[in-house]
Scaffold this motif. Structure first.
Motif, PDB file in Angstrom:
ATOM      1  N   PRO A   1       0.821  -1.228   0.000  1.00 25.60           N
ATOM      2  CA  PRO A   1       0.000   0.000   0.000  1.00 25.60           C
ATOM      3  C   PRO A   1       0.849   1.269   0.000  1.00 25.60           C
ATOM      4  O   PRO A   1       0.454   2.277  -0.600  1.00 25.60           O
ATOM      5  CB  PRO A   1      -0.821  -0.127   1.285  1.00 25.60           C
ATOM      6  CG  PRO A   1      -0.836  -1.578   1.601  1.00 25.60           C
ATOM      7  CD  PRO A   1       0.483  -2.099   1.132  1.00 25.60           C
ATOM      8  N   LEU A   2       2.011   1.218   0.658  1.00 22.73           N
ATOM      9  CA  LEU A   2       2.883   2.379   0.675  1.00 22.73           C
ATOM     10  C   LEU A   2       3.445   2.664  -0.724  1.00 22.73           C
ATOM     11  O   LEU A   2       3.582   3.835  -1.123  1.00 22.73           O
ATOM     12  CB  LEU A   2       4.021   2.151   1.667  1.00 22.73           C
ATOM     13  CG  LEU A   2       5.000   3.302   1.900  1.00 22.73           C
ATOM     14  CD1 LEU A   2       4.254   4.576   2.282  1.00 22.73           C
ATOM     15  CD2 LEU A   2       6.002   2.928   2.982  1.00 22.73           C
TER      16      LEU A   2
ATOM     17  N   SER B   1      11.899   9.198   1.317  1.00 19.93           N
ATOM     18  CA  SER B   1      11.457   9.968   2.491  1.00 19.93           C
ATOM     19  C   SER B   1      10.067   9.549   2.931  1.00 19.93           C
ATOM     20  O   SER B   1       9.800   9.384   4.131  1.00 19.93           O
ATOM     21  CB  SER B   1      11.490  11.465   2.165  1.00 19.93           C
ATOM     22  OG  SER B   1      12.783  11.884   1.792  1.00 19.93           O
ATOM     23  N   ALA B   2       9.158   9.390   1.961  1.00 18.51           N
ATOM     24  CA  ALA B   2       7.798   8.975   2.303  1.00 18.51           C
ATOM     25  C   ALA B   2       7.790   7.602   2.944  1.00 18.51           C
ATOM     26  O   ALA B   2       7.067   7.360   3.933  1.00 18.51           O
ATOM     27  CB  ALA B   2       6.927   8.981   1.040  1.00 18.51           C
ATOM     28  N   ALA B   3       8.597   6.685   2.416  1.00 14.78           N
ATOM     29  CA  ALA B   3       8.630   5.330   2.971  1.00 14.78           C
ATOM     30  C   ALA B   3       9.250   5.318   4.367  1.00 14.78           C
ATOM     31  O   ALA B   3       8.743   4.652   5.280  1.00 14.78           O
ATOM     32  CB  ALA B   3       9.401   4.408   2.039  1.00 14.78           C
ATOM     33  N   LEU B   4      10.348   6.052   4.559  1.00 14.40           N
ATOM     34  CA  LEU B   4      10.996   6.065   5.868  1.00 14.40           C
ATOM     35  C   LEU B   4      10.150   6.780   6.911  1.00 14.40           C
ATOM     36  O   LEU B   4      10.249   6.477   8.109  1.00 14.40           O
ATOM     37  CB  LEU B   4      12.369   6.722   5.759  1.00 14.40           C
ATOM     38  CG  LEU B   4      13.434   5.869   5.058  1.00 14.40           C
ATOM     39  CD1 LEU B   4      14.709   6.673   4.848  1.00 14.40           C
ATOM     40  CD2 LEU B   4      13.731   4.610   5.856  1.00 14.40           C
ATOM     41  N   ALA B   5       9.310   7.711   6.488  1.00 17.58           N
ATOM     42  CA  ALA B   5       8.389   8.351   7.431  1.00 17.58           C
ATOM     43  C   ALA B   5       7.408   7.343   8.010  1.00 17.58           C
ATOM     44  O   ALA B   5       6.888   7.532   9.118  1.00 17.58           O
ATOM     45  CB  ALA B   5       7.635   9.487   6.748  1.00 17.58           C
ATOM     46  N   CYS B   6       7.166   6.264   7.268  1.00 19.51           N
ATOM     47  CA  CYS B   6       6.231   5.222   7.718  1.00 19.51           C
ATOM     48  C   CYS B   6       6.948   4.011   8.294  1.00 19.51           C
ATOM     49  O   CYS B   6       6.287   3.012   8.637  1.00 19.51           O
ATOM     50  CB  CYS B   6       5.360   4.778   6.546  1.00 19.51           C
ATOM     51  SG  CYS B   6       4.370   6.089   5.793  1.00 19.51           S
ATOM     52  N   SER B   7       8.287   4.080   8.392  1.00 20.90           N
ATOM     53  CA  SER B   7       9.030   2.893   8.830  1.00 20.90           C
ATOM     54  C   SER B   7       8.806   2.557  10.294  1.00 20.90           C
ATOM     55  O   SER B   7       9.219   1.487  10.749  1.00 20.90           O
ATOM     56  CB  SER B   7      10.531   3.093   8.565  1.00 20.90           C
ATOM     57  OG  SER B   7      11.026   4.199   9.303  1.00 20.90           O
ATOM     58  N   GLY B   8       8.177   3.444  11.041  1.00 17.09           N
ATOM     59  CA  GLY B   8       7.856   3.137  12.428  1.00 17.09           C
ATOM     60  C   GLY B   8       6.603   2.302  12.593  1.00 17.09           C
ATOM     61  O   GLY B   8       6.270   1.894  13.720  1.00 17.09           O
ATOM     62  N   LEU B   9       5.907   2.029  11.494  1.00 22.78           N
ATOM     63  CA  LEU B   9       4.725   1.181  11.574  1.00 22.78           C
ATOM     64  C   LEU B   9       5.115  -0.228  12.024  1.00 22.78           C
ATOM     65  O   LEU B   9       6.202  -0.706  11.694  1.00 22.78           O
ATOM     66  CB  LEU B   9       4.030   1.125  10.214  1.00 22.78           C
ATOM     67  CG  LEU B   9       3.405   2.443   9.724  1.00 22.78           C
ATOM     68  CD1 LEU B   9       2.964   2.307   8.267  1.00 22.78           C
ATOM     69  CD2 LEU B   9       2.225   2.833  10.603  1.00 22.78           C
ATOM     70  N   PRO B  10       4.259  -0.912  12.752  1.00 26.89           N
ATOM     71  CA  PRO B  10       4.601  -2.251  13.268  1.00 26.89           C
ATOM     72  C   PRO B  10       4.952  -3.218  12.137  1.00 26.89           C
ATOM     73  O   PRO B  10       4.154  -3.429  11.215  1.00 26.89           O
ATOM     74  CB  PRO B  10       3.325  -2.689  13.993  1.00 26.89           C
ATOM     75  CG  PRO B  10       2.596  -1.432  14.303  1.00 26.89           C
ATOM     76  CD  PRO B  10       2.915  -0.479  13.196  1.00 26.89           C
ATOM     77  N   GLY B  11       6.164  -3.761  12.189  1.00 28.99           N
ATOM     78  CA  GLY B  11       6.584  -4.760  11.221  1.00 28.99           C
ATOM     79  C   GLY B  11       7.268  -4.214   9.993  1.00 28.99           C
ATOM     80  O   GLY B  11       7.728  -4.995   9.151  1.00 28.99           O
ATOM     81  N   LEU B  12       7.387  -2.884   9.832  1.00 28.26           N
ATOM     82  CA  LEU B  12       8.045  -2.301   8.662  1.00 28.26           C
ATOM     83  C   LEU B  12       9.414  -1.781   9.074  1.00 28.26           C
ATOM     84  O   LEU B  12       9.520  -0.856   9.881  1.00 28.26           O
ATOM     85  CB  LEU B  12       7.197  -1.169   8.079  1.00 28.26           C
ATOM     86  CG  LEU B  12       7.773  -0.468   6.841  1.00 28.26           C
ATOM     87  CD1 LEU B  12       7.954  -1.448   5.684  1.00 28.26           C
ATOM     88  CD2 LEU B  12       6.862   0.697   6.408  1.00 28.26           C
TER      89      LEU B  12
ATOM     90  N   ALA C   1      14.132   0.471   0.405  1.00 22.48           N
ATOM     91  CA  ALA C   1      14.140  -0.272  -0.855  1.00 22.48           C
ATOM     92  C   ALA C   1      12.861  -0.047  -1.651  1.00 22.48           C
ATOM     93  O   ALA C   1      12.902   0.257  -2.853  1.00 22.48           O
ATOM     94  CB  ALA C   1      14.336  -1.766  -0.563  1.00 22.48           C
ATOM     95  N   LEU C   2      11.706  -0.195  -0.998  1.00 27.68           N
ATOM     96  CA  LEU C   2      10.458  -0.056  -1.738  1.00 27.68           C
ATOM     97  C   LEU C   2      10.213   1.404  -2.131  1.00 27.68           C
ATOM     98  O   LEU C   2       9.610   1.677  -3.180  1.00 27.68           O
ATOM     99  CB  LEU C   2       9.286  -0.607  -0.915  1.00 27.68           C
ATOM    100  CG  LEU C   2       8.795   0.188   0.300  1.00 27.68           C
ATOM    101  CD1 LEU C   2       7.677   1.164  -0.079  1.00 27.68           C
ATOM    102  CD2 LEU C   2       8.299  -0.753   1.392  1.00 27.68           C
TER     103      LEU C   2
ATOM    104  N   VAL D   1       3.419  -2.652  -8.365  1.00 28.39           N
ATOM    105  CA  VAL D   1       2.308  -1.868  -7.825  1.00 28.39           C
ATOM    106  C   VAL D   1       2.386  -0.426  -8.312  1.00 28.39           C
ATOM    107  O   VAL D   1       1.380   0.174  -8.723  1.00 28.39           O
ATOM    108  CB  VAL D   1       2.315  -1.918  -6.285  1.00 28.39           C
ATOM    109  CG1 VAL D   1       1.326  -0.902  -5.707  1.00 28.39           C
ATOM    110  CG2 VAL D   1       1.974  -3.316  -5.800  1.00 28.39           C
ATOM    111  N   ALA D   2       3.588   0.151  -8.296  1.00 31.17           N
ATOM    112  CA  ALA D   2       3.747   1.550  -8.688  1.00 31.17           C
ATOM    113  C   ALA D   2       3.391   1.775 -10.150  1.00 31.17           C
ATOM    114  O   ALA D   2       2.719   2.755 -10.491  1.00 31.17           O
ATOM    115  CB  ALA D   2       5.184   1.998  -8.418  1.00 31.17           C
TER     116      ALA D   2
END
Length: 426
Positions: free
Chosen positions: A237-238, A348-359, A366-367, A408-409
């Protein structure tokens, strides 16, 4: 097929490609080295000389205004209008020797001042321009098909110097050409030959001179982490979200391009000033250096990948918002390449979400790279190879995630495109 590859004309083409890689690599080396020196002077040496430890928040305002002022006459008075608009893709049509000075001048005058674009498109123009110049100096009747191959060879040799080496450039040729069989092999071999010799010369000059060339690289110490269910649960989804963000910025670029089509000079100056406002706003909101949001982004990407925990989530969100807005405006008005900034935005967008559980941070990086590069180029295979080469040893376990993020992209990007047609940028 065998007859074509062993023909005298084709062997001469391969020899020309090998020889062509040397001057193209030298020209690209001095181009990016000069750009890097000017960039360091504008964003490091000059602020320090004025008593600042880093550029103050207002620094982008005069810098980008100056970029617009110097770019406007290049676009309106010089042949080739400084090169193609980056919103139209990565490479654009081949640039001839007559148009090449305008492209080089536009890039060297504006990219160091903080334009949110990369050097890849001007470099491809340098490669094709020098290749076509070599073709026109030869004796004999013109051969349009051979000239097209030589121009592609020059562009490929140029882009290989900063975009992962000959392998990435070769995959880009394969994916973008849309041909197969004998035609693909006949096109690929000269490109590989020129890219290999060019990369060898480019790397050698870098070691010999010690000059920085601003290639797209990441630290070699990235932690290895095997992807788990959480990485795929959040990652796919990210990747779709990143594709949406990149598509929105490109949509802004298309609208900006339509707006600057008339009264070009003043409107380009206005757009450059607006880019400066976006970068200054990032510095004001975050209290960080405006250089992080300015320029092409390869230096910021290396810092981000080297120590992602040093960046608060709010700073990453602000970087995506303000740099994304500045990038969208730049796509439709200024001159440069679209890939480097998009890679930073995706990471940057992906690393901003890297605190999500399991990511994890490495899967997120990479993604993010793969999804953003795919969205802006329309080339999922090339983008996957680029992400793998950038991550180095850390990429081995991330390959399934990288490939799926690219898929996906590209699906999301095609679904969001207005005409649903081919959106490949090379």
């Amino acid at each position: 097929m065998r007859q074509t590859l062993l023909s005298r004309g084709y062997l001469r083409l391969l020899l020309l490609s090998a020889l062509l890689g040397v001057p193209v690599a030298l020209a690209c080396f001095f181009f990016v080295a000069l750009q890097q020196e000017l960039q360091d002077w504008v964003w490091q040496s000059l602020p320090e000389a004025l008593g600042h430890t880093r550029p103050p928040w207002w620094w982008p305002l005069p810098a980008l205004l100056l970029a617009g002022l110097v770019l406007a006459p290049v676009l309106t008075r010089m042949p080739g209008r400084g090169g193609h608009l980056p919103v139209h893709g990565l490479g654009g049509p081949p640039v001839g020797p007559v148009e090449l000075p305008g492209v080089v001048l536009a890039a060297l005058l504006t990219l160091p001042l903080g334009v949110v674009l990369g050097p890849e498109a001007p470099l491809m123009a340098v490669g094709s321009g020098l290749a076509l110049l070599a073709v026109r100096l030869r004796e004999g009747p013109p051969d349009p098909r051979a000239d097209a191959v030589v121009a592609t060879t020059g562009s490929t040799a140029a882009i290989s110097t900063i975009l992962g080496g000959p392998l990435t450039a070769a995959v880009m040729v394969v994916e973008a050409a849309g041909v197969g069989g004998a035609r693909l092999v006949a096109l690929l071999l000269p490109c590989l030959t020129a890219s290999a010799t060019g990369a060898l010369v480019f790397t050698g000059f870098g070691h010999w001179t010690g000059l920085s060339v601003g290639a797209l690289t990441l630290p070699s110490s990235l932690p290895r982490a095997g992807p788990d269910a959480g990485d795929f649960l959040w990652g796919l989804p990210l990747a779709a979200l990143i594709a949406v963000l990149i598509s929105l910025a490109r949509g802004l670029g298309r609208r900006t391009a339509a707006w600057t089509a008339t009264r070009t000079a003043w409107r380009v100056i206005t757009c450059a000033a607006a880019v400066g406002v976006c970068i200054a706003a990032y510095a004001l909101v975050t209290g960080r250096s405006p250089a992080e949001a300015a320029l092409s982004g390869q230096a910021t990407l290396a810092e981000l990948a080297g120590d992602p925990h040093a960046w608060p989530v709010a700073a990453l969100v602000a970087l995506v918002a303000f740099k994304g807005l500045a990038w969208g405006i730049s796509l439709g008005s200024l001159r440069g390449g679209p890939v480097f900034p998009s890679v930073l935005l995706g990471a940057s967008a992906a690393l901003a979400c890297s605190g999500l559980p399991g990511l994890g941070t490495t899967p997120a990086l990479a993604l993010g790279i793969a999804a953003a590069a795919t969205s802006v180029t329309g080339l999922p295979l090339t983008s996957s190879v680029l992400a793998v080469l950038l991550l180095g040893r850390a990429a081995h376990d991330q390959m399934p995630l990288i490939v799926l993020a690219s898929v996906v992209a590209v699906v999301v990007t095609r679904a969001l495109s207005r005409d649903g047609g081919d959106d490949r940028s090379s």
